[in-house]
Design an enzyme around this catalytic site. Sequence first.
Site, PDB file in Angstrom:
ATOM      1  N   HIS A 169      70.243  22.991  24.676  1.00  0.00           N
ATOM      2  CA  HIS A 169      71.425  22.811  23.813  1.00  0.00           C
ATOM      3  C   HIS A 169      71.565  21.347  23.382  1.00  0.00           C
ATOM      4  O   HIS A 169      72.681  20.898  23.111  1.00  0.00           O
ATOM      5  CB  HIS A 169      72.711  23.262  24.509  1.00  0.00           C
ATOM      6  CG  HIS A 169      72.612  24.591  25.187  1.00  0.00           C
ATOM      7  ND1 HIS A 169      73.039  25.769  24.604  1.00  0.00           N
ATOM      8  CD2 HIS A 169      72.106  24.939  26.395  1.00  0.00           C
ATOM      9  CE1 HIS A 169      72.815  26.784  25.433  1.00  0.00           C
ATOM     10  NE2 HIS A 169      72.233  26.303  26.532  1.00  0.00           N
ATOM     11  N   LYS A 296      68.039  -1.368   8.473  1.00  0.00           N
ATOM     12  CA  LYS A 296      67.505  -0.023   8.672  1.00  0.00           C
ATOM     13  C   LYS A 296      65.993   0.087   8.674  1.00  0.00           C
ATOM     14  O   LYS A 296      65.277  -0.633   8.007  1.00  0.00           O
ATOM     15  CB  LYS A 296      68.077   0.917   7.592  1.00  0.00           C
ATOM     16  CG  LYS A 296      69.552   1.145   7.839  1.00  0.00           C
ATOM     17  CD  LYS A 296      70.047   2.417   7.265  1.00  0.00           C
ATOM     18  CE  LYS A 296      69.401   3.629   7.897  1.00  0.00           C
ATOM     19  NZ  LYS A 296      69.913   4.829   7.221  1.00  0.00           N
ATOM     20  N   GLU A 303      60.884  12.869   8.537  1.00  0.00           N
ATOM     21  CA  GLU A 303      61.864  13.606   7.723  1.00  0.00           C
ATOM     22  C   GLU A 303      61.165  14.455   6.667  1.00  0.00           C
ATOM     23  O   GLU A 303      61.557  15.594   6.406  1.00  0.00           O
ATOM     24  CB  GLU A 303      62.814  12.628   7.027  1.00  0.00           C
ATOM     25  CG  GLU A 303      63.763  11.924   7.969  1.00  0.00           C
ATOM     26  CD  GLU A 303      64.542  10.851   7.225  1.00  0.00           C
ATOM     27  OE1 GLU A 303      65.694  11.110   6.853  1.00  0.00           O
ATOM     28  OE2 GLU A 303      63.985   9.758   6.997  1.00  0.00           O
TER      29      GLU A 303
END
Length: 473
Positions: A169, A296, A303
């Site tokens: 989970h 960043k 992705e």
Amino acid sequence: MPERGAPRRTGAGAKLWAGRFLEPTNPLVDAYTSSLDVDRRMAAEDVRGSIAHARMLAKQGIIPNEDAEKIIEGLTQVAREIETGTFEMDERLEDVHMNVEARLAQLIGPEAAGRLHTARSRNDQVVTDLRLWLKTAIAETIAALHDLERALVEVATENRRVVMPGYTHLQRAQPVLLAHHLLAYFEMFERDIGRFADCYARTDVMGLGSGALAGVPYPIDREMVAQELEFSALSANSIDAVSDRDFVAEYLAAAAIAMMHLSRLAEEVVLWSTTEFGYVELPDAFSTGSSIMPQKKNPDVAELARGKTGRVYGALVSLLTTMKGLPLAYNRDMQEDKAPLFEAYDTLTSSLEVMSELMVNLRFRPLRMRRGSEGYLLATDIADYLTRKGMPFREAHNIVGRLVAYAEDEGRDLSRISLEEYRRFSPLFEADVLEIDVWTSVRSRDVIGGTAPRRVSAALRRARAILRRREEA
Ligand code: ARG
């Protein structure tokens, strides 16, 4: 406009099937029905299939030897042109098959070239080309999966002493070895390879000799052609042979599952590279920056591997939908089989390749992973401790649940709980309970398939043996 019965235009530009037509095709129709942009990729396979066909026709006395020789010489020239990129195709000629044949006619004259299509239809021709193409593509797909497996085994071996939190989970669950976690992907990609190998066996069937749909009225030798084209089997029913695209569906289904696996791995790289997880650092060469936020470093490769999965699923649904409800035998709809196949192949193999490189270039942060595996993740081990002392597991679970709640209230980790406090929850606790840590935890999972270091070492040995065997084959 020529009249019926009048001699027909037969020069270049005339369609090879135009015999019964009085009017030229509307240019819109030419553009709409052309598959050349897509199927030009099978040019080499088309030539190969035609050479084998011509050789057989001559051996069987169906066409004269001299013509077959000219055909083979001409096709060999076409093959050279394909290889060197000098083969110029004409959009108006519909597809790659027509282009190869038209070029052949230019090279050796229409008389000899015109005999090549004896005892053959584009319907059995196209399926043969596609199967030839896919056989190579499957081998390359398996090789790309193999390379990713090797990358995973390499990374797992280098990091075989790294413990990390295993999750359920997406909540920290129990400590596991990083190598064990990575080897889970090895298992997935092994199953993928198995699926592609199965698909290969059903792709490795030759349909040539089925004609348009009913077979051909010539004494052809299908075995000879199959042997030359290295097909292991002959199609058993001519109608099925020209209308079957199961092998494409199987490839796409296997590709969809493989991309699903890859997208899960990619997702973990995305998660692990966040500040929140901090389990890996992305190599500069595999990330991009932001045009506005100087701090960043984005996991774009992962992705995109995750995102491109959509294309491959789309390809599967596209093919299945194209085939659904088609009456036997060949229908032009089936021309739509190649674009999704090529797209899925390109997407899967390029994703596998770049993800393999990414995996070996990730910098893992063992300390962060180790820290993430401490604390409440050992709760199951404490319950197992009580169980070993005779308490039913359900009761032990309950007691440790209360112990965790207590530690949480205190704002303390389980490792900061004293023996005296433990004993308030059960008199079965003794001094050795304080020895439970991530290493006793992983070591205790000493079952086949478990995360105990010696089991993981054995799993790594097995994985390396599988890779070695495949490399030697
Ligand atoms: N371009 C066609 C395809 O890919 C080749 C077969 C055409 N057959 C035909 N009967 N029109 O399906």
